[in-house]
Scaffold this active site. Structure first.
Site, mmCIF file in Angstrom:
data_model
loop_
_atom_site.group_PDB
_atom_site.id
_atom_site.type_symbol
_atom_site.label_atom_id
_atom_site.label_comp_id
_atom_site.label_asym_id
_atom_site.label_seq_id
_atom_site.Cartn_x
_atom_site.Cartn_y
_atom_site.Cartn_z
ATOM 1 N N PRO A 2 0.793 -1.081 0.046
ATOM 2 C CA PRO A 2 0.007 -0.020 -0.153
ATOM 3 C C PRO A 2 0.906 1.226 -0.088
ATOM 4 O O PRO A 2 1.910 1.240 0.609
ATOM 5 C CB PRO A 2 -0.663 -0.031 1.202
ATOM 6 C CG PRO A 2 -0.847 -1.530 1.276
ATOM 7 C CD PRO A 2 0.383 -2.132 1.181
ATOM 8 N N GLU A 3 0.481 2.190 -0.726
ATOM 9 C CA GLU A 3 1.095 3.315 -0.977
ATOM 10 C C GLU A 3 0.217 4.577 -0.503
ATOM 11 O O GLU A 3 -0.614 4.147 0.207
ATOM 12 C CB GLU A 3 1.721 3.608 -2.468
ATOM 13 C CG GLU A 3 2.652 2.604 -3.199
ATOM 14 C CD GLU A 3 3.116 2.898 -4.481
ATOM 15 O OE1 GLU A 3 2.996 3.856 -4.981
ATOM 16 O OE2 GLU A 3 3.128 1.691 -5.242
ATOM 17 N N LYS A 59 3.404 6.712 4.485
ATOM 18 C CA LYS A 59 2.319 5.626 4.406
ATOM 19 C C LYS A 59 2.138 4.798 5.775
ATOM 20 O O LYS A 59 1.619 3.805 5.989
ATOM 21 C CB LYS A 59 3.587 4.332 3.683
ATOM 22 C CG LYS A 59 3.825 4.709 2.276
ATOM 23 C CD LYS A 59 4.835 3.866 1.930
ATOM 24 C CE LYS A 59 5.234 4.041 0.253
ATOM 25 N NZ LYS A 59 6.206 2.980 -0.216
ATOM 26 N N HIS A 92 -4.099 -15.300 10.447
ATOM 27 C CA HIS A 92 -3.241 -14.177 9.971
ATOM 28 C C HIS A 92 -3.826 -13.004 10.840
ATOM 29 O O HIS A 92 -3.343 -11.689 10.520
ATOM 30 C CB HIS A 92 -3.601 -14.062 8.331
ATOM 31 C CG HIS A 92 -2.905 -15.369 7.628
ATOM 32 N ND1 HIS A 92 -1.610 -15.659 7.863
ATOM 33 C CD2 HIS A 92 -3.461 -15.907 6.731
ATOM 34 C CE1 HIS A 92 -1.411 -16.677 7.029
ATOM 35 N NE2 HIS A 92 -2.409 -16.821 6.120
ATOM 36 N N ARG A 111 1.907 -11.778 5.481
ATOM 37 C CA ARG A 111 3.542 -11.838 5.522
ATOM 38 C C ARG A 111 4.100 -11.543 7.008
ATOM 39 O O ARG A 111 5.438 -11.527 7.103
ATOM 40 C CB ARG A 111 3.911 -11.253 4.349
ATOM 41 C CG ARG A 111 3.510 -11.863 3.092
ATOM 42 C CD ARG A 111 3.885 -11.209 1.696
ATOM 43 N NE ARG A 111 5.428 -11.417 1.656
ATOM 44 C CZ ARG A 111 5.968 -11.252 0.501
ATOM 45 N NH1 ARG A 111 5.512 -10.682 -0.325
ATOM 46 N NH2 ARG A 111 7.228 -11.491 0.405
ATOM 47 N N ARG A 261 13.446 -3.616 -7.932
ATOM 48 C CA ARG A 261 11.840 -3.085 -8.116
ATOM 49 C C ARG A 261 11.739 -2.929 -9.462
ATOM 50 O O ARG A 261 12.179 -2.534 -10.433
ATOM 51 C CB ARG A 261 11.790 -1.669 -7.631
ATOM 52 C CG ARG A 261 12.290 -1.303 -6.036
ATOM 53 C CD ARG A 261 11.598 -2.365 -5.171
ATOM 54 N NE ARG A 261 10.059 -2.349 -4.973
ATOM 55 C CZ ARG A 261 9.555 -1.309 -4.334
ATOM 56 N NH1 ARG A 261 10.362 -0.610 -3.438
ATOM 57 N NH2 ARG A 261 8.119 -1.222 -4.286
#
Length: 271
Positions: A2-3, A59, A92, A111, A261
């Site tokens: 997410p940005e 962020k 999770h 993750r 990237r």
């Protein structure tokens, strides 16, 4: 990951449901999510704190509490879901905040890369991680002269520079590609070679692209959603990232890796 637009969307989604609610209890199922302070102190200090506001810095999500800021970075796949008290905790769901003893705000992270800080309100912006962040895209002090000073000696690609959260905060890989495409700048061009006109284009297009992305709820890529049932519609507006053909000249889009990237650009339009 997410940005800025995605985090802004999460922020607005959360505000609708958590403002003025009190954290009556907290459960930590995976200790490493809590970066600071210790898990025990985190659980002790956050109890009975009211959520006054939800803000964003770069962020980072900032939950403003009575005496603290709860900082939350979603990293790759962090999400927030609401559950009823007593609902089965999924594998999770790593942190659960009980609000007013009625509902649970659960942090879900496949993750486990997300991180949280609980910082004193008076000093939060003067210490890590907030004091390491650069200018917000709409900051009036984000100027050509500011950027020029930051990059004038850099031998690294402009693609990598725009990902540096200590210069401009909030830009990630997706929007980096979009900004450089709109600015007609090759992502491999070194920072020291970027002209003042190109810096003006970067500043202008950063604002335009991020503002549009925020209006459309961000970009849904892979597993990102801002909350249950909310998906980013900006992915249909992407011009170059993940594309095969340039929308301007119809040339084949080049995909390379820059500093690890995945990077998309048009060799004709971004010479």
């Amino acid at each position: 990951m997410p940005e800025l637009p995605e985090v802004e969307t999460v922020k607005e989604s959360l505000k609708k449901q958590v403002l003025n609610k009190t954290i009556t209890d907290v459960f930590v199922y995976y200790d490493k999510i809590i970066e600071y302070p210790s898990v025990e102190k985190f659980k002790q200090e956050i109890k009975n704190q009211k959520i006054i506001d939800v803000k964003r810095r770069g962020k980072w999500l900032l939950f403003e509490l009575d005496n603290y800021y709860l900082l939350s970075h979603l990293r790759m796949e962090g999400k927030y879901f609401f559950r009823n008290v007593g609902d089965l905790v999924s594998r999770h769901e790593h942190i659960s905040f009980v609000l007013d003893g009625k509902i649970e705000l659960r942090y879900h992270d496949t993750r486990k890369f997300g991180r949280m800080y609980l910082l004193d309100k008076e000093t939060a912006f003067n210490q890590k991680p907030l004091n390491e962040l650069g200018k917000e895209p709409w900051d009036e002090t984000l100027t050509v002269s500011y950027l020029k000073e930051k990059i004038k000696n850099k031998e690294i690609p402009i693609k990598t520079i725009l990902l540096d959260q200590g210069i401009i905060t909030g830009i990630g890989n997706i929007y980096d590609d979009e900004i450089l495409f709109k600015s007609k700048i090759n992502p491999l061009k070194k920072g020291k070679d970027i002209t003042e006109n190109e810096l003006e284009e970067i500043i202008k297009n950063t604002k335009i692209i991020l503002e549009k992305a925020i209006k459309l709820g961000g970009t849904t890529i892979k597993s990102y959603t801002s909350s249950e049932g909310v998906h980013g519609r900006f992915q249909s507006e992407l011009l170059i990232h993940t594309k095969d053909v340039c929308p301007i000249c119809n040339s084949k889009v080049t995909k390379i890796r820059i500093n690890g990237r995945g990077t998309y650009y048009c060799e004709k339009c971004q010479k």
